[in-house]
Scaffold this motif. Structure first.
Motif, PDB file in Angstrom:
ATOM      1  N   GLY A 185      49.731  -0.291 -25.535  1.00 18.65           N
ATOM      2  CA  GLY A 185      48.297  -0.216 -25.804  1.00 18.65           C
ATOM      3  C   GLY A 185      47.885  -0.678 -27.185  1.00 18.65           C
ATOM      4  O   GLY A 185      46.686  -0.723 -27.491  1.00 18.65           O
ATOM      5  N   ILE A 186      48.854  -1.029 -28.030  1.00 21.05           N
ATOM      6  CA  ILE A 186      48.530  -1.441 -29.396  1.00 21.05           C
ATOM      7  C   ILE A 186      47.896  -2.831 -29.395  1.00 21.05           C
ATOM      8  O   ILE A 186      46.939  -3.090 -30.126  1.00 21.05           O
ATOM      9  CB  ILE A 186      49.806  -1.415 -30.265  1.00 21.05           C
ATOM     10  CG1 ILE A 186      50.309   0.028 -30.381  1.00 21.05           C
ATOM     11  CG2 ILE A 186      49.554  -2.005 -31.646  1.00 21.05           C
ATOM     12  CD1 ILE A 186      51.632   0.174 -31.093  1.00 21.05           C
ATOM     13  N   ALA A 187      48.422  -3.733 -28.558  1.00 16.24           N
ATOM     14  CA  ALA A 187      47.907  -5.110 -28.520  1.00 16.24           C
ATOM     15  C   ALA A 187      46.426  -5.144 -28.170  1.00 16.24           C
ATOM     16  O   ALA A 187      45.642  -5.893 -28.760  1.00 16.24           O
ATOM     17  CB  ALA A 187      48.714  -5.937 -27.522  1.00 16.24           C
ATOM     18  N   LYS A 188      46.013  -4.317 -27.199  1.00 19.83           N
ATOM     19  CA  LYS A 188      44.606  -4.327 -26.778  1.00 19.83           C
ATOM     20  C   LYS A 188      43.678  -3.910 -27.910  1.00 19.83           C
ATOM     21  O   LYS A 188      42.586  -4.463 -28.073  1.00 19.83           O
ATOM     22  CB  LYS A 188      44.416  -3.397 -25.580  1.00 19.83           C
ATOM     23  CG  LYS A 188      45.093  -3.877 -24.310  1.00 19.83           C
ATOM     24  CD  LYS A 188      44.641  -3.096 -23.100  1.00 19.83           C
ATOM     25  CE  LYS A 188      45.074  -1.643 -23.177  1.00 19.83           C
ATOM     26  NZ  LYS A 188      44.763  -0.913 -21.930  1.00 19.83           N
ATOM     27  N   ARG A 189      44.111  -2.959 -28.706  1.00 23.37           N
ATOM     28  CA  ARG A 189      43.270  -2.497 -29.811  1.00 23.37           C
ATOM     29  C   ARG A 189      43.162  -3.555 -30.915  1.00 23.37           C
ATOM     30  O   ARG A 189      42.123  -3.671 -31.575  1.00 23.37           O
ATOM     31  CB  ARG A 189      43.822  -1.181 -30.351  1.00 23.37           C
ATOM     32  CG  ARG A 189      43.553  -0.004 -29.406  1.00 23.37           C
ATOM     33  CD  ARG A 189      44.445   1.194 -29.658  1.00 23.37           C
ATOM     34  NE  ARG A 189      44.059   2.323 -28.811  1.00 23.37           N
ATOM     35  CZ  ARG A 189      44.391   2.454 -27.522  1.00 23.37           C
ATOM     36  NH1 ARG A 189      45.126   1.522 -26.953  1.00 23.37           N
ATOM     37  NH2 ARG A 189      43.987   3.491 -26.818  1.00 23.37           N
ATOM     38  N   ILE A 202      35.791   0.890 -32.990  1.00 22.26           N
ATOM     39  CA  ILE A 202      36.783  -0.173 -32.784  1.00 22.26           C
ATOM     40  C   ILE A 202      37.726  -0.248 -33.983  1.00 22.26           C
ATOM     41  O   ILE A 202      38.949  -0.372 -33.826  1.00 22.26           O
ATOM     42  CB  ILE A 202      36.075  -1.525 -32.577  1.00 22.26           C
ATOM     43  CG1 ILE A 202      35.278  -1.502 -31.270  1.00 22.26           C
ATOM     44  CG2 ILE A 202      37.093  -2.669 -32.545  1.00 22.26           C
ATOM     45  CD1 ILE A 202      34.415  -2.721 -31.065  1.00 22.26           C
ATOM     46  N   ILE A 203      37.152  -0.158 -35.182  1.00 23.14           N
ATOM     47  CA  ILE A 203      37.968  -0.216 -36.397  1.00 23.14           C
ATOM     48  C   ILE A 203      38.891   0.990 -36.491  1.00 23.14           C
ATOM     49  O   ILE A 203      40.085   0.863 -36.783  1.00 23.14           O
ATOM     50  CB  ILE A 203      37.062  -0.302 -37.642  1.00 23.14           C
ATOM     51  CG1 ILE A 203      36.289  -1.632 -37.633  1.00 23.14           C
ATOM     52  CG2 ILE A 203      37.894  -0.183 -38.924  1.00 23.14           C
ATOM     53  CD1 ILE A 203      35.236  -1.734 -38.713  1.00 23.14           C
ATOM     54  N   ILE A 204      38.339   2.162 -36.209  1.00 25.92           N
ATOM     55  CA  ILE A 204      39.142   3.391 -36.288  1.00 25.92           C
ATOM     56  C   ILE A 204      40.283   3.351 -35.282  1.00 25.92           C
ATOM     57  O   ILE A 204      41.418   3.764 -35.577  1.00 25.92           O
ATOM     58  CB  ILE A 204      38.252   4.632 -36.057  1.00 25.92           C
ATOM     59  CG1 ILE A 204      37.289   4.816 -37.236  1.00 25.92           C
ATOM     60  CG2 ILE A 204      39.103   5.886 -35.872  1.00 25.92           C
ATOM     61  CD1 ILE A 204      36.286   5.928 -37.053  1.00 25.92           C
ATOM     62  N   ASP A 205      40.020   2.831 -34.069  1.00 20.95           N
ATOM     63  CA  ASP A 205      41.069   2.741 -33.046  1.00 20.95           C
ATOM     64  C   ASP A 205      42.196   1.806 -33.480  1.00 20.95           C
ATOM     65  O   ASP A 205      43.352   1.999 -33.109  1.00 20.95           O
ATOM     66  CB  ASP A 205      40.467   2.236 -31.723  1.00 20.95           C
ATOM     67  CG  ASP A 205      39.728   3.329 -30.972  1.00 20.95           C
ATOM     68  OD1 ASP A 205      39.877   4.502 -31.355  1.00 20.95           O
ATOM     69  OD2 ASP A 205      38.996   3.008 -30.021  1.00 20.95           O
ATOM     70  N   ALA A 206      41.851   0.756 -34.252  1.00 17.18           N
ATOM     71  CA  ALA A 206      42.852  -0.242 -34.642  1.00 17.18           C
ATOM     72  C   ALA A 206      43.601   0.133 -35.918  1.00 17.18           C
ATOM     73  O   ALA A 206      44.686  -0.406 -36.169  1.00 17.18           O
ATOM     74  CB  ALA A 206      42.186  -1.605 -34.826  1.00 17.18           C
ATOM     75  N   VAL A 207      43.042   1.028 -36.701  1.00 20.78           N
ATOM     76  CA  VAL A 207      43.661   1.391 -37.983  1.00 20.78           C
ATOM     77  C   VAL A 207      45.093   1.905 -37.823  1.00 20.78           C
ATOM     78  O   VAL A 207      45.988   1.487 -38.567  1.00 20.78           O
ATOM     79  CB  VAL A 207      42.792   2.411 -38.747  1.00 20.78           C
ATOM     80  CG1 VAL A 207      43.582   3.077 -39.874  1.00 20.78           C
ATOM     81  CG2 VAL A 207      41.570   1.718 -39.336  1.00 20.78           C
ATOM     82  N   PRO A 208      45.380   2.808 -36.858  1.00 23.40           N
ATOM     83  CA  PRO A 208      46.768   3.269 -36.722  1.00 23.40           C
ATOM     84  C   PRO A 208      47.748   2.128 -36.444  1.00 23.40           C
ATOM     85  O   PRO A 208      48.889   2.168 -36.915  1.00 23.40           O
ATOM     86  CB  PRO A 208      46.694   4.233 -35.528  1.00 23.40           C
ATOM     87  CG  PRO A 208      45.286   4.718 -35.527  1.00 23.40           C
ATOM     88  CD  PRO A 208      44.473   3.537 -35.955  1.00 23.40           C
ATOM     89  N   SER A 209      47.310   1.115 -35.683  1.00 20.69           N
ATOM     90  CA  SER A 209      48.189  -0.014 -35.399  1.00 20.69           C
ATOM     91  C   SER A 209      48.457  -0.828 -36.655  1.00 20.69           C
ATOM     92  O   SER A 209      49.594  -1.212 -36.935  1.00 20.69           O
ATOM     93  CB  SER A 209      47.557  -0.909 -34.324  1.00 20.69           C
ATOM     94  OG  SER A 209      47.321  -0.176 -33.138  1.00 20.69           O
ATOM     95  N   GLY A 264      56.380   3.972 -31.106  1.00 18.69           N
ATOM     96  CA  GLY A 264      56.650   4.845 -29.964  1.00 18.69           C
ATOM     97  C   GLY A 264      55.724   6.040 -29.951  1.00 18.69           C
ATOM     98  O   GLY A 264      55.206   6.435 -28.896  1.00 18.69           O
ATOM     99  N   LEU A 265      55.475   6.621 -31.134  1.00 14.80           N
ATOM    100  CA  LEU A 265      54.555   7.751 -31.235  1.00 14.80           C
ATOM    101  C   LEU A 265      53.138   7.340 -30.843  1.00 14.80           C
ATOM    102  O   LEU A 265      52.442   8.059 -30.116  1.00 14.80           O
ATOM    103  CB  LEU A 265      54.580   8.300 -32.665  1.00 14.80           C
ATOM    104  CG  LEU A 265      53.617   9.459 -32.966  1.00 14.80           C
ATOM    105  CD1 LEU A 265      53.962  10.670 -32.102  1.00 14.80           C
ATOM    106  CD2 LEU A 265      53.689   9.841 -34.451  1.00 14.80           C
ATOM    107  N   LEU A 266      52.715   6.163 -31.313  1.00  9.87           N
ATOM    108  CA  LEU A 266      51.376   5.677 -30.962  1.00  9.87           C
ATOM    109  C   LEU A 266      51.243   5.464 -29.455  1.00  9.87           C
ATOM    110  O   LEU A 266      50.220   5.819 -28.857  1.00  9.87           O
ATOM    111  CB  LEU A 266      51.082   4.354 -31.678  1.00  9.87           C
ATOM    112  CG  LEU A 266      50.691   4.417 -33.152  1.00  9.87           C
ATOM    113  CD1 LEU A 266      50.326   3.021 -33.652  1.00  9.87           C
ATOM    114  CD2 LEU A 266      49.519   5.362 -33.380  1.00  9.87           C
ATOM    115  N   SER A 267      52.284   4.882 -28.848  1.00 10.70           N
ATOM    116  CA  SER A 267      52.212   4.627 -27.408  1.00 10.70           C
ATOM    117  C   SER A 267      52.131   5.931 -26.614  1.00 10.70           C
ATOM    118  O   SER A 267      51.486   5.992 -25.564  1.00 10.70           O
ATOM    119  CB  SER A 267      53.415   3.807 -26.955  1.00 10.70           C
ATOM    120  OG  SER A 267      54.618   4.542 -27.087  1.00 10.70           O
ATOM    121  N   ILE A 268      52.777   6.979 -27.113  1.00  9.70           N
ATOM    122  CA  ILE A 268      52.687   8.289 -26.465  1.00  9.70           C
ATOM    123  C   ILE A 268      51.271   8.849 -26.603  1.00  9.70           C
ATOM    124  O   ILE A 268      50.687   9.377 -25.644  1.00  9.70           O
ATOM    125  CB  ILE A 268      53.715   9.260 -27.072  1.00  9.70           C
ATOM    126  CG1 ILE A 268      55.135   8.813 -26.709  1.00  9.70           C
ATOM    127  CG2 ILE A 268      53.476  10.686 -26.575  1.00  9.70           C
ATOM    128  CD1 ILE A 268      56.225   9.600 -27.409  1.00  9.70           C
TER     129      ILE A 268
END
Length: 439
Positions: free
Chosen positions: A78-82, A218-225, A255-259
């Motif tokens: 799900g990281i790529a989509k963000r 959108i920015i907040i969702d992408a920041v962790p990536s 891995g943590l982000l994907s979970i």
């Protein structure tokens, strides 16, 4: 003697390559075939075995499977989509904005995964349906995706740069990583600029489609990536961990982000591990076989002979670098990146050192050359993956790839002949002693 060894080694290798023999097996067989004519078989057998083990007996090599696994997790987690949504927001409403979004998303994804093939697959599968819905020529969309993906092996972290560091005898990984930023951005800008120009000529308008979420979300969702880049590069530069340990940190973090995103199942994670193990085993076998080839080349004096031949053509460093770039661009069409790095680093590194080029700049130039080769037939990995996910044929994308290829070559020549582009950031970080040529 040297001419015969050169002809036997590379002649037999390319014959097997054309015959469809796997590259790793071709390297090993060609090396053995050449050695039988130039050295004692008993001594060679013992030395070759030692070289195989010593070639892969490296703690730094562990970074490659970890970064590969990290890129695979990003692709499926799900990281790529963000990152695509962030790129779409950043590009705005320019003509052909989805193509520019594709380029920027590949740069973002490359900055986290370090894999051009993973970027081609991830971004192509996401962007192709969006561009098709807005009336883009699928061949144009696929070409932009294919030609922007190699930015992923320049913008750190980068597996190929780690491989070059090991092959070159311990060039600073941190310096190579920092040196990749500006060249990667430059290549992306060249591709994006031409892609937008083509979009204007084809009449692609800006989109009226609005993302249902506000820009802040959108920015907040992408920041962790994007934070993965800061964690990895910050940790390496600060000395908290090595490049190998950074790969482990990247895997754990992604891995943590994907979970948290709940977009990866246990079965998909198992498949990712299996794919990573398979690709890592292939790379290790390539390195082992290339260690034999390096030994045969050194014993036969091939690198020195090639260096002398090249230096006899001209003493002008710019002419030498031009010839070298043309050669690498052609070879990049026939060889995958990993074996090409292993084969050509020991051949050309002594030459670039003799003309005063920094090992860091040469590494960036080499990887950039071979990255461009990944978009061209007959062996272009990004080309075939991009055509596959874009559901187009190579003949269709060629007319768009040719001008984009030219834009990438312009970026390559700028990096080659203006050392500061590759050395500016490492110099500011205190990782290289100067910004230009040394003598």
């Amino acid at each position: 003697m040297v001419a015969q060894a050169t002809l036997l080694l590379f002649g037999s290798f390319f014959v097997m390559l054309l015959a469809g023999v796997p590259i790793s097996a071709g390297i090993g067989i060609a090396s053995i075939f050449t050695a039988l004519f130039s050295m004692d078989p008993a001594i060679f057998a013992l030395t070759a075995a030692q070289r195989c083990f010593s070639g892969i007996d490296s703690f730094s090599l562990l970074a490659l499977p970890f970064f590969s696994l990290g890129g695979n997790i990003m692709n499926k987690g799900g990281i790529a989509k963000r990152l695509v949504r962030l790129a779409r927001l950043a590009v705005g409403k320019m003509p052909g904005y989805l193509a520019a979004t594709n380029v920027l998303a590949n740069m973002f994804f490359g900055a986290v995964s370090g894999s051009s093939v993973a970027a081609t697959s991830a971004m192509g599968s996401i962007m192709a349906p969006l561009e098709l819905d807005e009336g883009y020529d699928p061949n144009y969309s696929a070409a932009v995706n294919i030609c922007s993906a190699p930015t992923g092996i320049l913008i750190p972290p980068s597996g190929p740069l780690i491989l070059y560091s090991i092959t070159a005898g311990g060039v600073s990984v941190a310096a190579l990583f920092m040196g990749g930023y500006l060249p990667g951005i430059l290549m992306g800008l060249c591709v994006a600029g031409l892609a937008v120009f083509i979009a204007v000529k084809k009449g692609y308008k800006s989109s009226a489609v609005k993302d249902p979420d506000p820009a802040v979300k959108i920015i907040i969702d992408a920041v962790p990536s994007l934070l993965a880049v800061i964690i990895v590069m910050g940790g390496i530069l600060a000395g908290f961990f090595t490049a190998t340990e950074a790969g482990v940190v990247l895997c754990l973090y992604c891995g943590l982000l994907s979970i948290l995103y709940r977009e990866m199942t246990f079965k998909s994670f198992y498949n990712l591990l299996a794919d990573t193990m398979e690709s890592s085993a292939t790379i290790l076998f390539l390195i082992a076989a290339s260690s034999i080839m390096s030994y045969v080349m050194s014993y036969s004096g091939i690198p020195a002979a090639i260096s002398n031949a090249l230096m006899s053509v001209s003493s002008n460093r710019y002419v030498i670098l031009l010839i070298m770039n043309v050669f690498l661009l052609v070879m990049g069409m026939f060889l995958d990146l990993t074996p090409a790095v292993l084969i050509f680093t020991p051949i050309f590194l002594p030459i670039t050192r003799s003309i005063g080029m920094s090992d860091v700049q040469f590494g960036i130039m080499l990887i950039m050359n071979l990255g461009i080769g990944s978009v061209t037939p007959p062996v272009g990995s990004c080309l075939f993956v991009g055509c596959g996910v874009g559901k187009v044929k190579i003949e269709g994308v060629t007319k768009y790839i040719v001008p984009l290829f030219a834009a990438m070559v312009v970026a390559l020549f700028l990096v080659t002949f203006i050392p500061a582009i590759a050395l500016c950031v490492p110099y500011l970080c205190g990782l290289v002693p100067s910004l230009g040529w040394t003598f």
